[in-house]
Every structure is written in structure tokens, then in C-alpha cells.
Design a protein around this motif. Structure first.
Motif, PDB file in Angstrom:
ATOM      1  N   GLN A 185      24.561  41.957  58.757  1.00  0.00           N
ATOM      2  CA  GLN A 185      25.149  43.180  59.309  1.00  0.00           C
ATOM      3  C   GLN A 185      24.059  44.114  59.837  1.00  0.00           C
ATOM      4  OE1 GLN A 185      27.512  44.535  55.986  1.00  0.00           O
ATOM      5  NE2 GLN A 185      29.299  43.334  56.633  1.00  0.00           N
ATOM      6  N   ALA A 186      22.959  44.219  59.111  1.00  0.00           N
ATOM      7  CA  ALA A 186      21.856  45.081  59.562  1.00  0.00           C
ATOM      8  C   ALA A 186      21.239  44.537  60.855  1.00  0.00           C
ATOM      9  CB  ALA A 186      20.795  45.185  58.469  1.00  0.00           C
ATOM     10  N   HIS A 187      21.064  43.235  60.929  1.00  0.00           N
ATOM     11  CA  HIS A 187      20.499  42.620  62.132  1.00  0.00           C
ATOM     12  C   HIS A 187      21.426  42.820  63.330  1.00  0.00           C
ATOM     13  CE1 HIS A 187      18.119  39.836  64.489  1.00  0.00           C
ATOM     14  NE2 HIS A 187      19.209  39.128  64.749  1.00  0.00           N
ATOM     15  N   ARG A 188      22.715  42.602  63.119  1.00  0.00           N
ATOM     16  CA  ARG A 188      23.687  42.792  64.197  1.00  0.00           C
ATOM     17  C   ARG A 188      23.702  44.246  64.654  1.00  0.00           C
ATOM     18  NH1 ARG A 188      28.567  43.943  65.964  1.00  0.00           N
ATOM     19  NH2 ARG A 188      29.757  42.434  67.159  1.00  0.00           N
ATOM     20  N   ALA A 189      23.644  45.178  63.716  1.00  0.00           N
ATOM     21  CA  ALA A 189      23.641  46.611  64.055  1.00  0.00           C
ATOM     22  C   ALA A 189      22.407  46.963  64.894  1.00  0.00           C
ATOM     23  CB  ALA A 189      23.708  47.455  62.786  1.00  0.00           C
ATOM     24  N   LYS A 190      21.253  46.385  64.554  1.00  0.00           N
ATOM     25  CA  LYS A 190      20.023  46.626  65.320  1.00  0.00           C
ATOM     26  C   LYS A 190      20.189  46.150  66.763  1.00  0.00           C
ATOM     27  CE  LYS A 190      16.543  43.884  64.683  1.00  0.00           C
ATOM     28  NZ  LYS A 190      15.401  43.154  64.122  1.00  0.00           N
ATOM     29  N   ILE A 191      20.785  44.990  66.931  1.00  0.00           N
ATOM     30  CA  ILE A 191      20.999  44.446  68.272  1.00  0.00           C
ATOM     31  C   ILE A 191      21.997  45.309  69.045  1.00  0.00           C
ATOM     32  CG2 ILE A 191      21.864  42.437  69.565  1.00  0.00           C
ATOM     33  CD1 ILE A 191      20.761  40.716  67.218  1.00  0.00           C
ATOM     34  N   GLU A 192      23.043  45.764  68.369  1.00  0.00           N
ATOM     35  CA  GLU A 192      24.037  46.640  68.997  1.00  0.00           C
ATOM     36  C   GLU A 192      23.403  47.950  69.459  1.00  0.00           C
ATOM     37  OE1 GLU A 192      27.743  47.902  70.442  1.00  0.00           O
ATOM     38  OE2 GLU A 192      27.143  45.910  69.776  1.00  0.00           O
ATOM     39  N   ARG A 193      22.547  48.523  68.621  1.00  0.00           N
ATOM     40  CA  ARG A 193      21.855  49.773  69.007  1.00  0.00           C
ATOM     41  C   ARG A 193      20.982  49.548  70.240  1.00  0.00           C
ATOM     42  NH1 ARG A 193      21.278  49.998  63.468  1.00  0.00           N
ATOM     43  NH2 ARG A 193      19.089  49.363  63.555  1.00  0.00           N
ATOM     44  N   ALA A 194      20.265  48.441  70.277  1.00  0.00           N
ATOM     45  CA  ALA A 194      19.406  48.145  71.421  1.00  0.00           C
ATOM     46  C   ALA A 194      20.243  47.966  72.688  1.00  0.00           C
ATOM     47  CB  ALA A 194      18.578  46.891  71.148  1.00  0.00           C
ATOM     48  N   ALA A 195      21.390  47.299  72.586  1.00  0.00           N
ATOM     49  CA  ALA A 195      22.258  47.090  73.746  1.00  0.00           C
ATOM     50  C   ALA A 195      22.797  48.419  74.262  1.00  0.00           C
ATOM     51  CB  ALA A 195      23.407  46.142  73.385  1.00  0.00           C
ATOM     52  N   LYS A 196      23.233  49.282  73.357  1.00  0.00           N
ATOM     53  CA  LYS A 196      23.747  50.593  73.764  1.00  0.00           C
ATOM     54  C   LYS A 196      22.666  51.454  74.390  1.00  0.00           C
ATOM     55  CE  LYS A 196      27.697  50.889  70.659  1.00  0.00           C
ATOM     56  NZ  LYS A 196      28.310  51.549  69.509  1.00  0.00           N
ATOM     57  N   ALA A 197      21.466  51.409  73.818  1.00  0.00           N
ATOM     58  CA  ALA A 197      20.347  52.187  74.370  1.00  0.00           C
ATOM     59  C   ALA A 197      19.998  51.695  75.772  1.00  0.00           C
ATOM     60  CB  ALA A 197      19.139  52.103  73.445  1.00  0.00           C
ATOM     61  N   ALA A 198      19.987  50.383  75.975  1.00  0.00           N
ATOM     62  CA  ALA A 198      19.700  49.832  77.296  1.00  0.00           C
ATOM     63  C   ALA A 198      20.784  50.232  78.293  1.00  0.00           C
ATOM     64  CB  ALA A 198      19.579  48.311  77.221  1.00  0.00           C
ATOM     65  N   ALA A 199      22.044  50.230  77.857  1.00  0.00           N
ATOM     66  CA  ALA A 199      23.150  50.627  78.744  1.00  0.00           C
ATOM     67  C   ALA A 199      23.030  52.090  79.129  1.00  0.00           C
ATOM     68  CB  ALA A 199      24.484  50.348  78.071  1.00  0.00           C
ATOM     69  N   ARG A 200      22.681  52.948  78.162  1.00  0.00           N
ATOM     70  CA  ARG A 200      22.509  54.380  78.461  1.00  0.00           C
ATOM     71  C   ARG A 200      21.371  54.573  79.449  1.00  0.00           C
ATOM     72  NH1 ARG A 200      23.452  54.752  72.943  1.00  0.00           N
ATOM     73  NH2 ARG A 200      21.222  54.961  72.492  1.00  0.00           N
ATOM     74  N   GLY A 201      20.268  53.865  79.246  1.00  0.00           N
ATOM     75  CA  GLY A 201      19.129  53.947  80.160  1.00  0.00           C
ATOM     76  C   GLY A 201      19.493  53.476  81.559  1.00  0.00           C
ATOM     77  N   SER A 202      20.280  52.431  81.642  1.00  0.00           N
ATOM     78  CA  SER A 202      20.706  51.902  82.924  1.00  0.00           C
ATOM     79  C   SER A 202      21.645  52.880  83.629  1.00  0.00           C
ATOM     80  CB  SER A 202      21.406  50.562  82.711  1.00  0.00           C
ATOM     81  OG  SER A 202      21.950  50.077  83.913  1.00  0.00           O
ATOM     82  N   ASP A 203      22.533  53.522  82.861  1.00  0.00           N
ATOM     83  CA  ASP A 203      23.447  54.499  83.439  1.00  0.00           C
ATOM     84  C   ASP A 203      22.702  55.689  84.010  1.00  0.00           C
ATOM     85  OD1 ASP A 203      25.562  52.886  82.738  1.00  0.00           O
ATOM     86  OD2 ASP A 203      26.094  54.023  80.948  1.00  0.00           O
ATOM     87  N   ARG A 204      21.658  56.141  83.304  1.00  0.00           N
ATOM     88  CA  ARG A 204      20.855  57.288  83.785  1.00  0.00           C
ATOM     89  C   ARG A 204      20.064  56.930  85.027  1.00  0.00           C
ATOM     90  NH1 ARG A 204      20.123  58.337  78.095  1.00  0.00           N
ATOM     91  NH2 ARG A 204      18.264  57.059  78.125  1.00  0.00           N
ATOM     92  N   ALA A 205      19.571  55.691  85.081  1.00  0.00           N
ATOM     93  CA  ALA A 205      18.749  55.257  86.211  1.00  0.00           C
ATOM     94  C   ALA A 205      19.606  55.042  87.460  1.00  0.00           C
ATOM     95  CB  ALA A 205      17.998  53.977  85.877  1.00  0.00           C
TER      96      ALA A 205
END
Length: 195
Positions: free
Chosen positions: A174-194
Motif C-alpha cells: 500500500q505504501a509503495h502504491r501510494a508513492k507511485i500515485e503521488r508521483a503520477a499526480k505530481a507529474a499530471a499537475r506539472g503537465s497541466d501547468r506547462a
């Protein structure tokens, strides 16, 4: 010399991957090995049936060594080899796969790696045993990968083969999956801003 090495290497990989695929059924209920787990209906026992059918065909009739049991005509392929009817048992399907292995193994062992074959449904139908061994290994490996994911979805079991099962540590997963989910969301936010 290299031909013998290549043939034995490919054959060993095929044997290992076949066993791994069948192992993915161990410990599961009849329902779980048969039920559709994707929108296209992919299921574990259907993958075994599909590989048995095509291994019997590719390492049989392509080299004028027909499988001794009836197979559906390749022209009539309707996806019926990708699922199992209520009347077909687990034992029947696994038995069919093992008989297909034995037939394929005899072809591999008896023919040289450059033995000619003919695949009428391929654009370049004239092949060698080497081509077909690579094709069958590739297809078996791809479907074993599908089986890995399906099995993990069912009960969380992972591993490449019997004896290599990974212990399920739910908290760590669960911790590993949560880490991957956070990274995916952060990348999506960065892509939306760019954008």
C-alpha cells in the motif's frame, strides 16, 4: 554448435514459461480461473487453452506434424480458444496443454533449427523452426505476463514461478502504491501547468 545452443536455450525458456503459466492457476477456485477479468473477457484458464491450441498448431501442422487431436481451423478463429465453457474442466484444459507441450517438444527435438515450415496465414509464410520457436516463446511469455497481472488482481499473489512466490506485505504494498500515485499526480499537475 551455435544452432544447438540457440535451440536448447529457446526450448528451456519455453518450458519454464509454460510451467509458470500453469502455476498461476494453483489455489484458485473454478470461478476465479474462468471469470472475465478484463473488458475483453481475458481469463486465466482461457489463456492456457489459447496457448495449447496455438502451440499445437505452430509446432505441429506448420511442420507437417499435425496434432493428433482436432483443433479449430485457423480460418474459423472466433475467439473460442480464449475462454472455457462450463463443460470443459481445469484438468481437461491443463491436460490438453501438456499434450500440446509433448507434441511441440517432439517437433523441437526431432527437427533441426533450420527445418522449413509453412504458415499460410502469415504474409511471409515460409519459415524455419527457429522463427516459430521464437514466435511461440514470445506469445507464451506475453500471455504469462497477462496471467501475472490477472493473478495479482485476484489475490495479490506475485512471483515468476512456483517456489519464487513473493510474500504479501499489505502495508508495504500500500505504501509503495501510494508513492507511485503521488508521483503520477505530481507529474499530471506539472503537465497541466506547462500546457
Amino acid at each position: 554448435m551455435i544452432d544447438d545452443f540457440a535451440k536448447e536455450y529457446l526450448h528451456d525458456e519455453l518450458r519454464f514459461t509454460r510451467q509458470a503459466l500453469v502455476w498461476k492457476l494453483d489455489g484458485l477456485s473454478e470461478y476465479d480461473i474462468r471469470r472475465p477479468l478484463t473488458t475483453t473477457g481475458t481469463n486465466l484458464l482461457g489463456l492456457v487453452k489459447h496457448l495449447a491450441t496455438w502451440e499445437a498448431r505452430y509446432l505441429g501442422e506448420i511442420f507437417d506434424r499435425p496434432f493428433p487431436e482436432p483443433l479449430p481451423r485457423w480460418q474459423d478463429s472466433d475467439g473460442g480458444d480464449l475462454w472455457v465453457t462450463q463443460d470443459e474442466t481445469r484438468e481437461q484444459i491443463i491436460g490438453f496443454y501438456r499434450r500440446a507441450w509433448a507434441h511441440a517438444d517432439a517437433t523441437i527435438e526431432e527437427l533441426p533449427i533450420d527445418a522449413p515450415g509453412h504458415v499460410p496465414w502469415w504474409p511471409r509464410p515460409d519459415v524455419k523452426l527457429f522463427n516459430i520457436m521464437v514466435h511461440v516463446l514470445n506469445d507464451t511469455t506475453r500471455h504469462a505476463g497477462h496471467a501475472d497481472i490477472l493473478r495479482e488482481q485476484l489475490d495479490g499473489q506475485t512471483g515468476v514461478a512456483a517456489g519464487y512466490e513473493e510474500q504479501i506485505d499489505t502495508v508495504a504494498r500500500q505504501a509503495h502504491r501510494a508513492k507511485i500515485e503521488r508521483a503520477a499526480k505530481a507529474a499530471a499537475r506539472g503537465s497541466d501547468r506547462a500546457g
